[in-house]
Motif scaffolding. Structure first.
Motif, PDB file in Angstrom:
ATOM      1  N   SER A  68      40.002  59.478 -18.538  1.00 12.46           N
ATOM      2  CA  SER A  68      41.423  59.415 -18.907  1.00 12.46           C
ATOM      3  C   SER A  68      42.168  58.333 -18.140  1.00 12.46           C
ATOM      4  N   VAL A  71      44.088  54.953 -19.478  1.00 14.14           N
ATOM      5  CA  VAL A  71      45.492  54.719 -19.792  1.00 14.14           C
ATOM      6  C   VAL A  71      46.084  53.605 -18.916  1.00 14.14           C
ATOM      7  N   ALA A  90      45.291  48.197 -26.083  1.00 12.58           N
ATOM      8  CA  ALA A  90      45.666  49.581 -26.390  1.00 12.58           C
ATOM      9  C   ALA A  90      44.702  50.179 -27.408  1.00 12.58           C
ATOM     10  N   THR A  93      41.168  50.508 -25.782  1.00 11.04           N
ATOM     11  CA  THR A  93      41.137  51.629 -24.838  1.00 11.04           C
ATOM     12  C   THR A  93      41.000  52.964 -25.573  1.00 11.04           C
ATOM     13  N   THR A  94      41.740  53.126 -26.662  1.00 11.41           N
ATOM     14  CA  THR A  94      41.669  54.371 -27.428  1.00 11.41           C
ATOM     15  C   THR A  94      40.280  54.568 -28.021  1.00 11.41           C
ATOM     16  N   TYR A  97      37.793  55.447 -25.315  1.00 10.92           N
ATOM     17  CA  TYR A  97      37.927  56.852 -24.903  1.00 10.92           C
ATOM     18  C   TYR A  97      37.185  57.780 -25.869  1.00 10.92           C
ATOM     19  N   LEU A  98      37.383  57.551 -27.191  1.00 13.32           N
ATOM     20  CA  LEU A  98      36.727  58.406 -28.180  1.00 13.32           C
ATOM     21  C   LEU A  98      35.204  58.350 -28.035  1.00 13.32           C
ATOM     22  N   PHE A 115      43.170  62.333 -24.787  1.00 12.10           N
ATOM     23  CA  PHE A 115      43.164  61.336 -25.858  1.00 12.10           C
ATOM     24  C   PHE A 115      44.587  60.962 -26.252  1.00 12.10           C
ATOM     25  N   THR A 118      46.070  58.754 -23.594  1.00 13.41           N
ATOM     26  CA  THR A 118      45.595  57.371 -23.683  1.00 13.41           C
ATOM     27  C   THR A 118      46.255  56.637 -24.844  1.00 13.41           C
ATOM     28  N   ALA A 119      46.338  57.299 -26.007  1.00  7.33           N
ATOM     29  CA  ALA A 119      46.930  56.651 -27.176  1.00  7.33           C
ATOM     30  C   ALA A 119      48.415  56.366 -26.970  1.00  7.33           C
ATOM     31  N   GLY A 122      49.000  53.561 -24.555  1.00  9.11           N
ATOM     32  CA  GLY A 122      48.815  52.252 -25.156  1.00  9.11           C
ATOM     33  C   GLY A 122      50.027  51.799 -25.948  1.00  9.11           C
TER      34      GLY A 122
END
Length: 396
Positions: A68, A71, A90, A93-94, A97-98, A115, A118-119, A122
């Motif tokens: 996490s 971010v 952004a 990064t998302t 993460y997934l 999640f 993070t989204a 971004g």
């Protein structure tokens, strides 16, 4: 042509001059420290952070998940990259993460809350970057306006302008300002070359406005008027008119005045220097024979001539000027510079010692550099007032 101190006067650094001409100016300003081989490397710090977080998360134990922390990546990008670069980080990064959160099902899953963190981080980083870039563009626009004002008030002087070797250094006490109340110019004409240096009382835009008014009058009268005393009278009249205009507008700076030095290098007499000193520090004449000070004269500062009741034309002082002698003019930012114990900068003594050790220092370019460096060294780089050092001489 500094947080206070020396302001560069010779254009952009060499590393900026080598950059491709097609690079936008705002990118030059934002990333001038993030260029390598003519290419921007602003994307490297956030990318290295992203890789570092993923690698650390891979090697950490199942109870220590830092995925996490991704971010942080668009936040770093927002500070040093453009809007599109930040948006790309952004999205990257998302997606990272997934993939990373679902790759190892036996590990603890960070899940939907991280999640969303993070989204949303971004998106906010991209918005923050857009605001930052917009602010930089406004700042650059204001800098362009300030540079235009500077070139208008203190116009660039070509080499050898008016048949004089000259050099100038202009330092503002406010590092964010490009121009203040100090002014100087050279005006050649059919009756010789005239030189003006002065310092408007006070600071701010009002001082700049008064300096511009005086310079405009000087550039016209110094060219057309055969007598230096007439030029001096016109400068006095212009300052009084300017003060009257400010008073009519109800401004609180209507009593502003200016100290100044007006010089003339007569075309018919190259061995003579004419001068009128309006309450200013008299110029120094530096040459092979040493350093001497011109007579101070009796003229009041510009704008205060009416205090005498019946103003009389200022007297023009005539002084001999030998070949190779340089006239040094400074504003009170030099003579009133103080060190840590409050001692004023000993300009004449410092210059006399330096010229005695190296007579080549009388050259205008070397002389103004010496005085500039000495002033900044004496006051520790903390200028209390705008500072101008101006040196002129007839070519040897």
């Amino acid at each position: 042509m500094s947080g206070r101190g020396l302001r560069p006067v010779s254009g952009p650094p060499a590393r900026l001059r080598r950059l491709p001409a097609a690079v936008p100016r705002d990118r030059l300003q934002r990333h001038q420290m993030l260029w390598l081989g003519g290419r921007s490397v602003a994307w490297m710090p956030p990318l290295l952070l992203l890789v570092g977080i993923v690698v650390t998360d891979w090697n950490a134990g199942r109870d220590f998940r830092i995925i996490s922390w991704l971010v942080l990546v668009p936040g770093i990008a927002a500070a040093i990259c453009g809007v599109w670069g930040t948006a790309a980080f952004a999205v990257l990064t998302t997606l990272t993460y997934l993939v990373a959160d679902r790759t190892w099902p036996e590990e603890f899953q960070a899940g939907l809350p991280d999640f969303l963190l993070t989204a949303i981080g971004g998106v906010l980083a991209t918005l923050a970057c857009a605001i930052r870039v917009s602010g930089e563009e406004r700042m650059l626009h204001m800098r362009d306006v300030t540079d235009t004002i500077r070139r208008t008030v203190l116009r660039p002087l070509p080499p050898g302008w008016g048949g004089l070797d000259h050099a100038a250094v202009y330092l503002t006490a406010d590092v964010e300002a490009a121009v203040g109340g100090d002014f100087y110019d050279i005006q050649p004409g059919p009756h010789g070359t005239r030189v003006l240096l002065g310092d408007v009382q006070g600071k701010g835009l009002g001082a700049v406005e008064a300096a511009a008014a005086l310079l405009g009058t000087f550039r016209e009268s110094a060219y057309h008027e055969p007598d230096l005393v007439t030029v001096a009278e016109r400068l006095e009249t212009r300052m009084i008119r300017h003060a009257g205009h400010c008073a009519a507008l109800g401004r609180d700076d209507a009593d502003r005045f200016a100290t100044a030095v007006l010089l003339s290098f007569p075309a018919h007499d190259p061995g003579t220097l004419e001068s009128v000193v309006f309450g200013h520090d008299p110029p120094l004449v530096i040459g092979p024979s040493g350093v001497r000070q011109l007579p101070p004269g009796e003229a009041l500062p510009l704008g205060l001539g009416e205090l005498t009741g019946t103003p009389e034309p200022p007297s023009v002082l005539r002084s001999p000027l030998a070949p190779g002698e340089t006239v040094l003019l400074t504003t009170d930012g030099v003579t009133e510079a103080r060190d840590a114990i409050g001692t004023f900068y000993p300009l004449a003594d410092e210059v006399a010692r330096a010229v005695a050790a190296d007579p080549r220092l009388a050259e205008p370019r070397l002389l103004v550099s010496f005085v500039r460096d000495g002033t900044l060294r004496h006051c520790g780089g903390l200028l209390a007032d705008d500072t101008t050092v101006f040196a002129v001489r007839r070519p040897g």
